[in-house]
Design an enzyme around this catalytic site. Sequence first.
Site, PDB file in Angstrom:
ATOM      1  CB  SER A 181      19.337  37.414  35.927  1.00 28.87           C
ATOM      2  OG  SER A 181      19.266  36.011  36.030  1.00 28.87           O
ATOM      3  CG  HIS A 209      20.764  41.598  36.064  1.00 32.21           C
ATOM      4  ND1 HIS A 209      20.175  42.080  34.915  1.00 32.21           N
ATOM      5  CD2 HIS A 209      21.054  40.296  35.833  1.00 32.21           C
ATOM      6  CE1 HIS A 209      20.091  41.093  34.039  1.00 32.21           C
ATOM      7  NE2 HIS A 209      20.624  40.008  34.558  1.00 32.21           N
ATOM      8  CE  LYS A 240      22.856  40.946  31.496  1.00 33.68           C
ATOM      9  NZ  LYS A 240      23.268  39.722  32.161  1.00 33.68           N
TER      10      LYS A 240
HETATM   11  C1  PLP Z   1      23.685  38.423  31.660  1.00 32.82           C
HETATM   12  C2  PLP Z   1      24.315  37.682  32.779  1.00 32.82           C
HETATM   13  C3  PLP Z   1      25.547  37.038  32.615  1.00 32.82           C
HETATM   14  C4  PLP Z   1      26.203  36.900  31.268  1.00 32.82           C
HETATM   15  O1  PLP Z   1      26.758  38.079  30.854  1.00 32.82           O
HETATM   16  P1  PLP Z   1      27.054  38.286  29.294  1.00 32.82           P
HETATM   17  O2  PLP Z   1      28.002  39.413  29.250  1.00 32.82           O
HETATM   18  O3  PLP Z   1      25.739  38.584  28.663  1.00 32.82           O
HETATM   19  O4  PLP Z   1      27.643  36.999  28.798  1.00 32.82           O
HETATM   20  C5  PLP Z   1      26.143  36.482  33.727  1.00 32.82           C
HETATM   21  N1  PLP Z   1      25.534  36.509  34.936  1.00 32.82           N
HETATM   22  C6  PLP Z   1      24.323  37.083  35.114  1.00 32.82           C
HETATM   23  C7  PLP Z   1      23.711  37.093  36.475  1.00 32.82           C
HETATM   24  C8  PLP Z   1      23.677  37.674  34.035  1.00 32.82           C
HETATM   25  O5  PLP Z   1      22.478  38.207  34.199  1.00 32.82           O
END
Ligand code: PLP
Length: 393
Positions: A181, A209, A240
């Site tokens: 990330s 991601h 995302k």
């Molecule tokens: C954003 C993210 C999460 C958390 O997801 P949310 O739905 O925002 O709680 C978990 N793992 C990774 C690698 C992320 O980038």
Amino acid sequence: MNKSFDLFLTDELKKVEDRGIKRHLRTLQSPQGPKVMIDGKEYLNFCSNDYLGLANDKRLKDAAKECITKEGLGSGASRLVCGNLSAHVELEKSLAEFKGTESALVFNTGYMANVGIISALFDRQDMIFADKLNHASIVDGILLSQAKFKRYPHNDMGALEELLKTETGKKRVIITDSVFSMDGDLAPLDKIVELAKKYDCLVMIDEAHAFGIMGKNGKGLVEHFGVEKEIDIQMGTLSKAVGSFGAYVCGSSKLKTFLVNKARSFIYTTALPPSVAAASKMGIDIIRQDLALRQKLWDNTKMLHQELKRLGFNIMNTETPITPIFVGDAVEAIHFSKKLFEAGILISAIRPPTVPQNTSRLRLTVTAGHAKEDMMQLLSVLERIGKELCLIG
Ligand SMILES: *Cc1c(COP(=O)(O)O)cnc(C)c1O
């Protein structure tokens, strides 16, 4: 307020302030998108995870509105009590079909999914192998599980193999982000799967991601590496690229039933509003049908990487729209970000504890929604400020 409590808060806040790393909340006065309003001024936004520009897409909003009309707003209870509505079930069907797995289970957030899955599946007798740069939610899930764990240096397959040779546990599992990330680089899932087979170990990946953007059809990094059948636990998010909110785990039907019975962050929480599930399903439908959208994202990504390298910026090992611009020092990274903000460009500085000491950076994300002019403006401002700060020659 209680005096010593007040003093505690004041002291702790002063510490972060003195280190120059105090965090602030910024308010958007517009929807998420390539351009956003803050304090009445327009900014070019290069820090969202809305990779396909779906967060404010009319089709997703209409799907949510229609669902509110049909299924109401609140879900009223946890999934297991009486909060399991048609929209939740439809979303899970769609996810399993797209991912080609026996089943899918939706969690309210990615954070809750990781914490719930890991702590339900693993305990004191088990051994977890985790990449050093894994997302905080994986780290918290591991701590909550109380399992034994070993962290290996980022993407270091030699070090992972050494650990696999020696570290024992009743169940053993490798857990890794698929696209990282903060660095935007890829976990070598082909090699990880090979090692897991050789040493009889499970694999769990976090595709937050990668889902919607990696692989020919957007199924994630599992598709990119052709290892869809070989990963036991595939977790990803709907917040995302999908443009909505929530998370999934895809795998066997038994895994789903196990988690429905054992994952506390699934059991003890109210189900997502059904409209959110309906919007997620629409996001997935669009990802499956609209290949041009993903093409636009990758065209923008390639152009950006090429130009940043040409200007002399260190963009580390990124292979994705997540583009770090390496700075090193935390205060300097924050200064860079502030300068960009003054120039009308929104890019956040990422520093410890989110990333290791002395690896502070800007984290720039490009989306399918950015126009050519947006990119040109970004590059010219980056060049000017990069020179001012002596990051480039
Ligand atoms: C954003 C993210 C999460 C958390 O997801 P949310 O739905 O925002 O709680 C978990 N793992 C990774 C690698 C992320 O980038």
